[in-house]
Design a protein around this motif. Structure first.
Motif, PDB file in Angstrom:
ATOM      1  N   ALA A 121       0.895  -1.150  -0.179  1.00 54.64           N
ATOM      2  CA  ALA A 121       0.060  -0.081   0.065  1.00 54.64           C
ATOM      3  C   ALA A 121       0.812   1.220   0.178  1.00 54.64           C
ATOM      4  CB  ALA A 121      -0.855  -0.046   1.255  1.00 54.64           C
ATOM      5  N   ARG A 129      -4.423   0.896   7.362  1.00 54.49           N
ATOM      6  CA  ARG A 129      -3.097  -0.076   6.806  1.00 54.49           C
ATOM      7  C   ARG A 129      -2.118   0.152   7.614  1.00 54.49           C
ATOM      8  NH1 ARG A 129      -7.187  -0.436   4.615  1.00 54.49           N
ATOM      9  NH2 ARG A 129      -8.005  -0.393   2.444  1.00 54.49           N
ATOM     10  N   GLU A 169      -1.969  -0.840  -3.628  1.00 56.27           N
ATOM     11  CA  GLU A 169      -3.072   0.130  -3.352  1.00 56.27           C
ATOM     12  C   GLU A 169      -2.335   1.181  -3.033  1.00 56.27           C
ATOM     13  OE1 GLU A 169      -6.731   0.282  -0.234  1.00 56.27           O
ATOM     14  OE2 GLU A 169      -4.902  -0.795   0.478  1.00 56.27           O
TER      15      GLU A 169
END
Ligand SMILES: C[S@@+](CC[C@H](N)C(=O)[O-])C[C@H]1O[C@@H](n2cnc3c(N)ncnc32)[C@H](O)[C@@H]1O
Length: 256
Positions: free
Chosen positions: A11, A30, A117
Motif C-alpha cells: 500500500a 493500513r 493499493e
C-alpha cells in the motif's frame, strides 16, 4: 516440493503534511494491519508512533541530494518484501502521487505482478493553505492553481515560464529552495509583477510551522535573512492576501 510463498501486497500510503490528525482513517488502518512499514524523512515521529509495536520499520529517508537509498533500490526493496509474502506499507509525506515518486514505485510493483493499493494523503500545499488561512483558488484572485517542482535532476530549473507567469493563478513550488533565485528571476522576466504577494512556508501543520511574508522580488532576500530551509514551500499569488486575515500569523510587515 518447494512451494514459493504467496505474494504479499504494497500500500502506497500518504501520511499528509505532518499534523498526525491529518492522517486519513484508511492510512491509519493500513498502518495497523502492516507487517512492514517503509518510510522516509518527511514522516514525523507522531505518525510513526501510530505504527503498532512489533511491526518492522525500514527507514529509506531522502533529503535533497542526501539519498539514503537510491530510488531504484527503494523500489527493489518493496519488491523483495512483497515477494516474501509481506503486507507492506510504503509511507510517504503528503500524497504519494504528488512529487512523491509513488508512480515509479507503483510501476515496478505492478510490472512484477504485485498488488498495489494507493491511499491518498493531504499534500503539503493543501496543508499550508489550511494552516495559514489562504485558499488556493478564489473567484477574485486565482482561477487556477499549479503545483510545480523546483527541483530537477541536474539541479537546473527548466519550466514552462510563460505559462507559470500568467496572472490570476496561484503557484506552489515544492522543493524550490535551491532554485529560488532562478524561479524569481524567470517569473519576473516572463511578466509576473515584482510586487506579487509571495510567501515561504516551512513545516506547515507541524508545531514548528512558519510563514514568512514577502513579494516575488523580495523572496530570495527573505529566504536568506531568515535562513529558510527545506521542507518549505514557495507560494506566489494574491490569494495570500487572505492569509493576512488569519489570527495565527506572526507580526509581519504589511507587504501585501
Ligand atoms: C519530495 S516532496 C514530497 C511532497 C509530498 N509528496 C506532498 O504531497 O506534500 C518534498 C517537498 O514537499 C514540500 N513539503 C512537504 N511537507 C511540507 C510541509 N509540511 N511544509 C512545507 N513544505 C512541505 C517541501 O517543498 C519539500 O521539499
Amino acid at each position: 516440493m518447494h512451494t514459493p510463498p504467496a505474494l504479499g501486497s504494497v500500500a502506497l500510503v500518504g501520511a499528509g503534511p505532518g499534523d498526525p490528525e491529518l492522517l486519513t482513517l484508511k492510512a491509519l488502518r493500513r498502518l495497523e494491519a502492516a507487517q512492514v512499514v517503509v518510510h522516509d524523512h518527511l514522516v514525523g515521529a507522531a505518525i510513526l508512533d501510530m505504527i503498532p509495536v512489533g511491526v518492522e520499520r525500514i527507514y529509506v529517508g531522502k533529503k535533497a541530494s542526501h539519498h539514503t537509498l537510491p530510488q531504484e533500490e527503494i523500489s527493489a526493496l518493496l519488491l523483495r518484501l512483497a515477494r516474501a509474502g509481506k503486507r507492506v506499507v510504503r509511507l510517504k509525506g503528503g500524497d504519494p502521487f504528488v512529487f512523491g515518486r509513488g508512480g515509479e514505485e507503483m510501476e515496478t510493483l505492478l510490472a512484477a505482478g504485485i498488488t498495489v493499493e494507493i491511499v491518498p494523503g493531504i499534500t503539503a500545499a493543501l496543508g499550508a493553505g489550511a494552516a495559514f488561512g489562504f485558499p488556493l483558488t478564489h473567484r477574485d484572485h486565482a482561477q487556477s492553481c499549479v503545483f510545480v517542482t523546483g527541483h530537477l535532476k541536474d539541479h537546473s530549473v527548466n519550466l514552462d515560464w510563460p505559462a507559470l507567469a500568467r496572472p490570476q493563478q496561484t503557484l506552489v513550488f515544492y522543493m524550490g529552495m535551491a532554485g529560488l533565485d532562478t524561479i524569481v528571476t524567470q517569473l519576473q522576466a516572463h511578466g509576473l509583477a515584482p510586487d506579487t504577494p509571495a510567501a515561504l512556508i516551512y513545516k506547515a501543520t507541524l508545531p514548528e510551522q512558519r510563514l514568512w511574508r514577502s513579494t516575488l522580488a523580495e523572496l530570495p532576500d527573505t529566504a536568506r535573512r531568515h535562513g529558510v530551509k527545506p521542507p518549505a514551500l514557495i507560494v506566489i499569488g494574491s490569494v495570500l492576501r487572505l492569509a493576512a486575515m488569519a489570527p495565527r500569523l506572526p507580526e509581519a510587515p504589511a507587504l501585501w
